[in-house]
Scaffold this motif. Structure first.
Motif, PDB file in Angstrom:
ATOM      1  N   TRP A  34      43.833  43.686  46.481  1.00 20.30           N
ATOM      2  CA  TRP A  34      42.880  43.824  45.378  1.00 20.30           C
ATOM      3  C   TRP A  34      41.514  43.336  45.849  1.00 20.30           C
ATOM      4  O   TRP A  34      41.418  42.292  46.524  1.00 20.30           O
ATOM      5  CB  TRP A  34      43.310  43.003  44.168  1.00 20.30           C
ATOM      6  N   PHE A  35      40.515  44.071  45.476  1.00 22.19           N
ATOM      7  CA  PHE A  35      39.137  43.713  45.750  1.00 22.19           C
ATOM      8  C   PHE A  35      38.366  43.808  44.441  1.00 22.19           C
ATOM      9  O   PHE A  35      38.856  44.378  43.468  1.00 22.19           O
ATOM     10  CB  PHE A  35      38.529  44.683  46.777  1.00 22.19           C
ATOM     11  N   ARG A  36      37.165  43.268  44.436  1.00 18.97           N
ATOM     12  CA  ARG A  36      36.330  43.392  43.247  1.00 18.97           C
ATOM     13  C   ARG A  36      34.871  43.556  43.659  1.00 18.97           C
ATOM     14  O   ARG A  36      34.467  43.138  44.748  1.00 18.97           O
ATOM     15  CB  ARG A  36      36.495  42.184  42.326  1.00 18.97           C
ATOM     16  N   GLN A  37      34.131  44.158  42.760  1.00 18.62           N
ATOM     17  CA  GLN A  37      32.711  44.382  43.016  1.00 18.62           C
ATOM     18  C   GLN A  37      31.925  44.163  41.736  1.00 18.62           C
ATOM     19  O   GLN A  37      32.137  44.862  40.738  1.00 18.62           O
ATOM     20  CB  GLN A  37      32.475  45.792  43.556  1.00 18.62           C
ATOM     21  N   ALA A  38      31.046  43.188  41.781  1.00 20.15           N
ATOM     22  CA  ALA A  38      30.165  42.905  40.665  1.00 20.15           C
ATOM     23  C   ALA A  38      28.855  43.672  40.860  1.00 20.15           C
ATOM     24  O   ALA A  38      28.516  44.035  41.992  1.00 20.15           O
ATOM     25  CB  ALA A  38      29.886  41.406  40.586  1.00 20.15           C
ATOM     26  N   PRO A  39      28.117  43.925  39.792  1.00 22.48           N
ATOM     27  CA  PRO A  39      26.862  44.670  39.901  1.00 22.48           C
ATOM     28  C   PRO A  39      25.905  44.036  40.908  1.00 22.48           C
ATOM     29  O   PRO A  39      25.681  42.826  40.881  1.00 22.48           O
ATOM     30  CB  PRO A  39      26.287  44.609  38.486  1.00 22.48           C
ATOM     31  N   GLY A  40      25.395  44.831  41.823  1.00 24.01           N
ATOM     32  CA  GLY A  40      24.439  44.347  42.806  1.00 24.01           C
ATOM     33  C   GLY A  40      25.038  43.574  43.959  1.00 24.01           C
ATOM     34  O   GLY A  40      24.303  43.048  44.801  1.00 24.01           O
ATOM     35  N   LYS A  41      26.357  43.499  43.988  1.00 24.34           N
ATOM     36  CA  LYS A  41      27.021  42.743  45.066  1.00 24.34           C
ATOM     37  C   LYS A  41      27.944  43.656  45.861  1.00 24.34           C
ATOM     38  O   LYS A  41      28.345  44.719  45.404  1.00 24.34           O
ATOM     39  CB  LYS A  41      27.811  41.574  44.480  1.00 24.34           C
ATOM     40  N   GLU A  42      28.307  43.187  47.042  1.00 27.82           N
ATOM     41  CA  GLU A  42      29.242  43.933  47.866  1.00 27.82           C
ATOM     42  C   GLU A  42      30.673  43.749  47.360  1.00 27.82           C
ATOM     43  O   GLU A  42      30.981  42.764  46.681  1.00 27.82           O
ATOM     44  CB  GLU A  42      29.140  43.467  49.322  1.00 27.82           C
ATOM     45  N   ARG A  43      31.491  44.695  47.711  1.00 27.57           N
ATOM     46  CA  ARG A  43      32.908  44.584  47.367  1.00 27.57           C
ATOM     47  C   ARG A  43      33.501  43.412  48.137  1.00 27.57           C
ATOM     48  O   ARG A  43      33.292  43.272  49.348  1.00 27.57           O
ATOM     49  CB  ARG A  43      33.627  45.883  47.718  1.00 27.57           C
ATOM     50  N   GLU A  44      34.268  42.587  47.429  1.00 32.50           N
ATOM     51  CA  GLU A  44      34.819  41.393  48.074  1.00 32.50           C
ATOM     52  C   GLU A  44      36.328  41.333  47.900  1.00 32.50           C
ATOM     53  O   GLU A  44      36.892  41.797  46.910  1.00 32.50           O
ATOM     54  CB  GLU A  44      34.181  40.115  47.507  1.00 32.50           C
ATOM     55  N   PHE A  45      36.946  40.706  48.862  1.00 30.41           N
ATOM     56  CA  PHE A  45      38.392  40.537  48.860  1.00 30.41           C
ATOM     57  C   PHE A  45      38.816  39.560  47.775  1.00 30.41           C
ATOM     58  O   PHE A  45      38.157  38.544  47.547  1.00 30.41           O
ATOM     59  CB  PHE A  45      38.832  40.009  50.232  1.00 30.41           C
ATOM     60  N   VAL A  46      39.939  39.863  47.126  1.00 31.60           N
ATOM     61  CA  VAL A  46      40.499  38.991  46.096  1.00 31.60           C
ATOM     62  C   VAL A  46      41.888  38.498  46.507  1.00 31.60           C
ATOM     63  O   VAL A  46      42.141  37.299  46.552  1.00 31.60           O
ATOM     64  CB  VAL A  46      40.586  39.718  44.739  1.00 31.60           C
ATOM     65  N   ALA A  47      42.789  39.436  46.785  1.00 29.42           N
ATOM     66  CA  ALA A  47      44.168  39.060  47.088  1.00 29.42           C
ATOM     67  C   ALA A  47      44.831  40.185  47.864  1.00 29.42           C
ATOM     68  O   ALA A  47      44.449  41.345  47.745  1.00 29.42           O
ATOM     69  CB  ALA A  47      44.946  38.780  45.800  1.00 29.42           C
ATOM     70  N   ALA A  48      45.855  39.814  48.636  1.00 29.37           N
ATOM     71  CA  ALA A  48      46.587  40.807  49.414  1.00 29.37           C
ATOM     72  C   ALA A  48      48.042  40.398  49.523  1.00 29.37           C
ATOM     73  O   ALA A  48      48.380  39.212  49.413  1.00 29.37           O
ATOM     74  CB  ALA A  48      45.980  40.958  50.804  1.00 29.37           C
ATOM     75  N   CYS A  49      48.888  41.377  49.763  1.00 26.91           N
ATOM     76  CA  CYS A  49      50.293  41.087  50.025  1.00 26.91           C
ATOM     77  C   CYS A  49      50.819  42.072  51.059  1.00 26.91           C
ATOM     78  O   CYS A  49      50.273  43.150  51.252  1.00 26.91           O
ATOM     79  CB  CYS A  49      51.121  41.137  48.743  1.00 26.91           C
ATOM     80  N   ASN A  50      51.904  41.683  51.693  1.00 29.16           N
ATOM     81  CA  ASN A  50      52.519  42.569  52.670  1.00 29.16           C
ATOM     82  C   ASN A  50      53.393  43.599  51.947  1.00 29.16           C
ATOM     83  O   ASN A  50      53.425  43.650  50.714  1.00 29.16           O
ATOM     84  CB  ASN A  50      53.313  41.781  53.697  1.00 29.16           C
ATOM     85  N   TRP A  51      54.137  44.396  52.659  1.00 29.93           N
ATOM     86  CA  TRP A  51      54.859  45.511  52.061  1.00 29.93           C
ATOM     87  C   TRP A  51      55.890  45.068  51.027  1.00 29.93           C
ATOM     88  O   TRP A  51      56.158  45.772  50.068  1.00 29.93           O
ATOM     89  CB  TRP A  51      55.547  46.341  53.143  1.00 29.93           C
ATOM     90  N   SER A  52      56.449  43.883  51.195  1.00 28.76           N
ATOM     91  CA  SER A  52      57.488  43.421  50.281  1.00 28.76           C
ATOM     92  C   SER A  52      56.949  42.520  49.171  1.00 28.76           C
ATOM     93  O   SER A  52      57.630  42.274  48.184  1.00 28.76           O
ATOM     94  CB  SER A  52      58.552  42.655  51.053  1.00 28.76           C
ATOM     95  N   GLY A  53      55.733  42.010  49.373  1.00 19.81           N
ATOM     96  CA  GLY A  53      55.207  41.024  48.439  1.00 19.81           C
ATOM     97  C   GLY A  53      55.609  39.608  48.798  1.00 19.81           C
ATOM     98  O   GLY A  53      55.232  38.667  48.121  1.00 19.81           O
ATOM     99  N   GLY A  54      56.364  39.459  49.875  1.00 19.49           N
ATOM    100  CA  GLY A  54      56.820  38.140  50.268  1.00 19.49           C
ATOM    101  C   GLY A  54      55.745  37.287  50.915  1.00 19.49           C
ATOM    102  O   GLY A  54      55.818  36.064  50.924  1.00 19.49           O
ATOM    103  N   TRP A  55      54.733  37.954  51.444  1.00 19.70           N
ATOM    104  CA  TRP A  55      53.583  37.255  52.035  1.00 19.70           C
ATOM    105  C   TRP A  55      52.351  37.608  51.216  1.00 19.70           C
ATOM    106  O   TRP A  55      52.084  38.771  50.963  1.00 19.70           O
ATOM    107  CB  TRP A  55      53.377  37.680  53.481  1.00 19.70           C
ATOM    108  N   THR A  56      51.620  36.592  50.805  1.00 16.79           N
ATOM    109  CA  THR A  56      50.411  36.807  50.008  1.00 16.79           C
ATOM    110  C   THR A  56      49.265  35.957  50.548  1.00 16.79           C
ATOM    111  O   THR A  56      49.490  34.950  51.235  1.00 16.79           O
ATOM    112  CB  THR A  56      50.640  36.458  48.530  1.00 16.79           C
ATOM    113  N   PHE A  57      48.057  36.379  50.210  1.00 17.41           N
ATOM    114  CA  PHE A  57      46.871  35.652  50.652  1.00 17.41           C
ATOM    115  C   PHE A  57      45.791  35.854  49.615  1.00 17.41           C
ATOM    116  O   PHE A  57      45.681  36.930  49.027  1.00 17.41           O
ATOM    117  CB  PHE A  57      46.402  36.173  52.010  1.00 17.41           C
ATOM    118  N   TYR A  58      44.997  34.794  49.392  1.00 22.33           N
ATOM    119  CA  TYR A  58      44.004  34.848  48.314  1.00 22.33           C
ATOM    120  C   TYR A  58      42.647  34.362  48.790  1.00 22.33           C
ATOM    121  O   TYR A  58      42.545  33.492  49.663  1.00 22.33           O
ATOM    122  CB  TYR A  58      44.447  33.964  47.143  1.00 22.33           C
TER     123      TYR A  58
END
Length: 124
Positions: A34-58
């Motif tokens: 998941w990423f997000r982009q606010a008005p006037g800003k670049e798209r930024e990383f929010v959260a990620a997971c691997n194929w199973s969801g067993g590994w996550t990063f925020y």
């Protein structure tokens, strides 16, 4: 194809869950983010997971408030957002990348497929 949904308007301190449904692919073959982009800003990383969801990063800004999860049987990835702040206001995008082992990815350039975005607005 990725279809994001579930955005909306919420008061600060509230919760919201956004979803991203995938079609046309074996979703378990992909890492998700998941990423997000606010008005006037670049798209930024929010959260990620691997194929199973067993590994996550925020991202530090959402750690311990947001949770990424997925249901491969339903080809869907979720982002549960708690204790929302006005600075969380943005368009939220889901993304998918072909999985390599148990990797997850944090860069925009890592992802080949993107959803259309869903607006999340947090009022103070």
């Amino acid at each position: 194809q990725l279809q994001a949904s579930g955005g909306g308007l919420v008061q600060a301190g509230g919760s919201l869950r956004v979803s991203c449904a995938a079609s046309g692919r074996t979703f378990s073959a992909y890492a998700a983010g998941w990423f997000r982009q606010a008005p006037g800003k670049e798209r930024e990383f929010v959260a990620a997971c691997n194929w199973s969801g067993g590994w996550t990063f925020y991202a530090d800004s959402v750690k311990r408030r947001f949770t990424i999860s997925r249901d491969n049987a339903k080809n869907t990835v979720f982002l549960q957002m708690n204790r929302l702040k006005p600075e969380d206001t943005a368009v939220y995008y889901c993304a998918a990348a072909p999985a390599i082992g148990s990797a997850y990815y944090t860069q925009v350039s890592d992802y080949a497929y993107w959803g259309q975005g869903t607006q999340v607005t947090v009022s103070s």
